[in-house]
Scaffold this motif. Structure first.
Motif, PDB file in Angstrom:
ATOM      1  N   THR A 138      18.323  -3.579   8.610  1.00 15.39           N
ATOM      2  CA  THR A 138      18.737  -4.980   9.577  1.00 15.39           C
ATOM      3  C   THR A 138      19.123  -6.202   9.222  1.00 15.39           C
ATOM      4  O   THR A 138      18.213  -6.806   9.031  1.00 15.39           O
ATOM      5  CB  THR A 138      19.295  -4.501  11.164  1.00 15.39           C
ATOM      6  N   ARG A 139      19.752  -7.078  10.036  1.00 18.46           N
ATOM      7  CA  ARG A 139      19.502  -8.088   9.062  1.00 18.46           C
ATOM      8  C   ARG A 139      18.171  -8.531  10.893  1.00 18.46           C
ATOM      9  O   ARG A 139      18.530  -8.102  11.893  1.00 18.46           O
ATOM     10  CB  ARG A 139      20.447  -9.044  10.721  1.00 18.46           C
ATOM     11  N   ALA A 140      17.506 -10.040  10.574  1.00 16.17           N
ATOM     12  CA  ALA A 140      17.163 -10.623  11.247  1.00 16.17           C
ATOM     13  C   ALA A 140      17.253 -11.864  10.913  1.00 16.17           C
ATOM     14  O   ALA A 140      18.223 -12.442  10.646  1.00 16.17           O
ATOM     15  CB  ALA A 140      15.569 -10.406  10.005  1.00 16.17           C
ATOM     16  N   ARG A 141      16.278 -12.455  11.677  1.00 16.70           N
ATOM     17  CA  ARG A 141      16.795 -14.282  12.251  1.00 16.70           C
ATOM     18  C   ARG A 141      16.172 -15.387  11.911  1.00 16.70           C
ATOM     19  O   ARG A 141      14.424 -14.679  12.441  1.00 16.70           O
ATOM     20  CB  ARG A 141      16.756 -14.229  13.884  1.00 16.70           C
ATOM     21  N   SER A 142      16.090 -16.469  12.037  1.00 17.59           N
ATOM     22  CA  SER A 142      15.152 -17.372  12.245  1.00 17.59           C
ATOM     23  C   SER A 142      15.689 -19.009  11.664  1.00 17.59           C
ATOM     24  O   SER A 142      17.448 -19.081  12.330  1.00 17.59           O
ATOM     25  CB  SER A 142      14.704 -17.506  10.287  1.00 17.59           C
ATOM     26  N   LYS A 143      14.761 -19.358  12.692  1.00 16.41           N
ATOM     27  CA  LYS A 143      14.869 -21.159  13.203  1.00 16.41           C
ATOM     28  C   LYS A 143      15.331 -21.796  11.703  1.00 16.41           C
ATOM     29  O   LYS A 143      14.719 -21.860  10.717  1.00 16.41           O
ATOM     30  CB  LYS A 143      13.600 -21.722  13.868  1.00 16.41           C
ATOM     31  N   LEU A 144      15.925 -22.494  12.030  1.00 19.36           N
ATOM     32  CA  LEU A 144      16.557 -23.276  10.724  1.00 19.36           C
ATOM     33  C   LEU A 144      16.221 -25.063  11.140  1.00 19.36           C
ATOM     34  O   LEU A 144      17.475 -25.567  12.478  1.00 19.36           O
ATOM     35  CB  LEU A 144      18.576 -23.488  10.481  1.00 19.36           C
ATOM     36  N   ARG A 188       8.533  -3.713   8.817  1.00 22.38           N
ATOM     37  CA  ARG A 188       8.776  -5.582   8.057  1.00 22.38           C
ATOM     38  C   ARG A 188       9.773  -6.280   8.150  1.00 22.38           C
ATOM     39  O   ARG A 188      10.839  -5.557   7.676  1.00 22.38           O
ATOM     40  CB  ARG A 188       8.016  -5.155   6.733  1.00 22.38           C
ATOM     41  N   ALA A 189       9.732  -7.405   8.256  1.00 21.63           N
ATOM     42  CA  ALA A 189      10.941  -9.145   8.410  1.00 21.63           C
ATOM     43  C   ALA A 189      10.663  -8.716   6.296  1.00 21.63           C
ATOM     44  O   ALA A 189       9.532  -9.657   6.100  1.00 21.63           O
ATOM     45  CB  ALA A 189      10.849  -9.434   8.982  1.00 21.63           C
ATOM     46  N   ALA A 190      11.672  -9.450   6.311  1.00 23.97           N
ATOM     47  CA  ALA A 190      11.430  -9.458   4.673  1.00 23.97           C
ATOM     48  C   ALA A 190      10.935 -11.236   3.870  1.00 23.97           C
ATOM     49  O   ALA A 190      11.755 -11.743   5.394  1.00 23.97           O
ATOM     50  CB  ALA A 190      13.088  -9.526   3.589  1.00 23.97           C
ATOM     51  N   ALA A 191       9.840 -11.634   3.697  1.00 22.18           N
ATOM     52  CA  ALA A 191       9.597 -12.931   3.585  1.00 22.18           C
ATOM     53  C   ALA A 191      10.291 -13.976   2.163  1.00 22.18           C
ATOM     54  O   ALA A 191      10.648 -13.379   1.761  1.00 22.18           O
ATOM     55  CB  ALA A 191       7.565 -13.176   3.271  1.00 22.18           C
ATOM     56  N   PRO A 192       9.905 -15.097   3.082  1.00 22.70           N
ATOM     57  CA  PRO A 192      10.392 -16.265   2.160  1.00 22.70           C
ATOM     58  C   PRO A 192      10.461 -15.756   1.202  1.00 22.70           C
ATOM     59  O   PRO A 192       8.887 -15.127  -0.030  1.00 22.70           O
ATOM     60  CB  PRO A 192      10.068 -16.796   2.661  1.00 22.70           C
ATOM     61  N   LEU A 193      11.045 -16.062  -0.523  1.00 22.83           N
ATOM     62  CA  LEU A 193      10.448 -15.817  -2.099  1.00 22.83           C
ATOM     63  C   LEU A 193       9.947 -16.953  -2.021  1.00 22.83           C
ATOM     64  O   LEU A 193       9.533 -17.102  -3.741  1.00 22.83           O
ATOM     65  CB  LEU A 193      11.664 -15.607  -2.892  1.00 22.83           C
ATOM     66  N   LEU A 201      12.877 -21.229   5.946  1.00 22.19           N
ATOM     67  CA  LEU A 201      13.769 -20.250   6.636  1.00 22.19           C
ATOM     68  C   LEU A 201      12.419 -19.587   6.462  1.00 22.19           C
ATOM     69  O   LEU A 201      12.089 -18.743   4.992  1.00 22.19           O
ATOM     70  CB  LEU A 201      14.949 -19.820   6.417  1.00 22.19           C
ATOM     71  N   ALA A 202      12.241 -18.050   7.630  1.00 26.06           N
ATOM     72  CA  ALA A 202      11.100 -17.098   6.885  1.00 26.06           C
ATOM     73  C   ALA A 202      11.932 -16.450   6.578  1.00 26.06           C
ATOM     74  O   ALA A 202      11.445 -15.033   7.513  1.00 26.06           O
ATOM     75  CB  ALA A 202      10.559 -17.327   8.924  1.00 26.06           C
ATOM     76  N   GLY A 203      12.355 -15.916   5.903  1.00 26.35           N
ATOM     77  CA  GLY A 203      12.692 -15.343   5.227  1.00 26.35           C
ATOM     78  C   GLY A 203      13.751 -15.431   3.347  1.00 26.35           C
ATOM     79  O   GLY A 203      13.756 -17.034   3.263  1.00 26.35           O
TER      80      GLY A 203
END
Length: 246
Positions: A138-144, A188-193, A201-203
């Motif tokens: 499902t969707r995760a969130r991150s601050k921009l 687990r949230a997907a990490a930045p590539l 972003l944190a993803g």
């Protein structure tokens, strides 16, 4: 007295370490016991368009329907291929809008003590029941930038007095939910590539040169998002020890 304090601290540390080790062993053994699983994906029905920055832009985030892109179907196909070497993956049906409607991420630290909102959805909205586990994506969130939140699939523009930055993102989180007790075994949230860009972003995300009015839309934008998903999903599932050899 000092010696007693040192002994007490040492005992507390040892207890914490043993507790963490026991939790890891329990999680590992529960994952090892899984033979059959179903996959639920609910991140790709809509795309967000977000503007933020220091130039006084007060635009609220907008969203566009992108169900025709088939992102969730693609995620299920890729996850099935990745997990099929270890588990017997069975097709499942579910009400995707019900999963997509949950906006508050239970992966974030503030929510760790709350009941995970997807447990009951798996119990009530997924068929067939009775599999050993269900993978829920499902969707995760991150601050921009200055704090504007972005989530899921989307395109973000961040403006400063000197420059504009564009970012395409595919933020998601993965849960393994027990098919009998409906407890969350792992999440687990997907990490930045890549964390080398100016705007982060944190993803999974990546820079784009075009602004919202440019050509970074349609099939080109879809291709960029698909790339983020296909590159990050094997890493995320590997970090969760769900892929053989990981």
């Amino acid at each position: 007295m000092r010696r007693i304090a040192v002994l007490w601290i040492g005992f507390a540390i040892a207890t914490a370490v043993l507790g963490a080790a026991a939790a890891f062993e329990t999680r590992a053994s529960r994952l090892q016991a899984i033979k059959t699983l179903g996959i639920v994906s609910a991140i790709g029905e809509e795309m967000s368009l977000t503007r933020a920055g220091l130039t006084g832009l007060g635009n609220a985030a907008q969203s566009l329907p992108i169900s025709a892109w088939g992102l969730d179907e693609l995620i299920v196909q890729q996850a099935t291929k990745l997990l099929g070497g270890r588990f017997r993956v069975q097709p499942v049906t579910y009400r995707r809008p019900a999963f997509a409607a949950v906006r508050d991420s239970a992966v974030t630290p503030v929510n760790l003590l709350r009941s995970d909102p997807f447990k009951e959805l798996v119990r009530s909205d997924v068929a067939p029941q009775g599999l050993d586990a269900y993978i829920v994506i499902t969707r995760a969130r991150s601050k921009l930038g200055n704090g504007r939140m972005v989530e899921g699939v989307g395109l973000a523009e961040y403006r400063t007095l000197l420059a504009d930055y564009g970012l395409v993102h595919a933020l998601y989180e993965v849960r393994v939910i027990d098919g009998k007790s409906f407890d969350v075994i792992e999440k687990r949230a997907a990490a930045p590539l890549d964390n080398t860009g100016t705007l982060r972003l944190a993803g999974p995300s990546g820079p784009v040169d075009e602004t919202f009015g440019g050509p970074a839309s349609g099939e080109r934008l879809r291709a960029a998002i698909v790339d983020l998903i296909t590159r990050s999903l094997p890493i995320t599932l590997g970090e969760m020890h769900l892929i053989e050899g990981q």
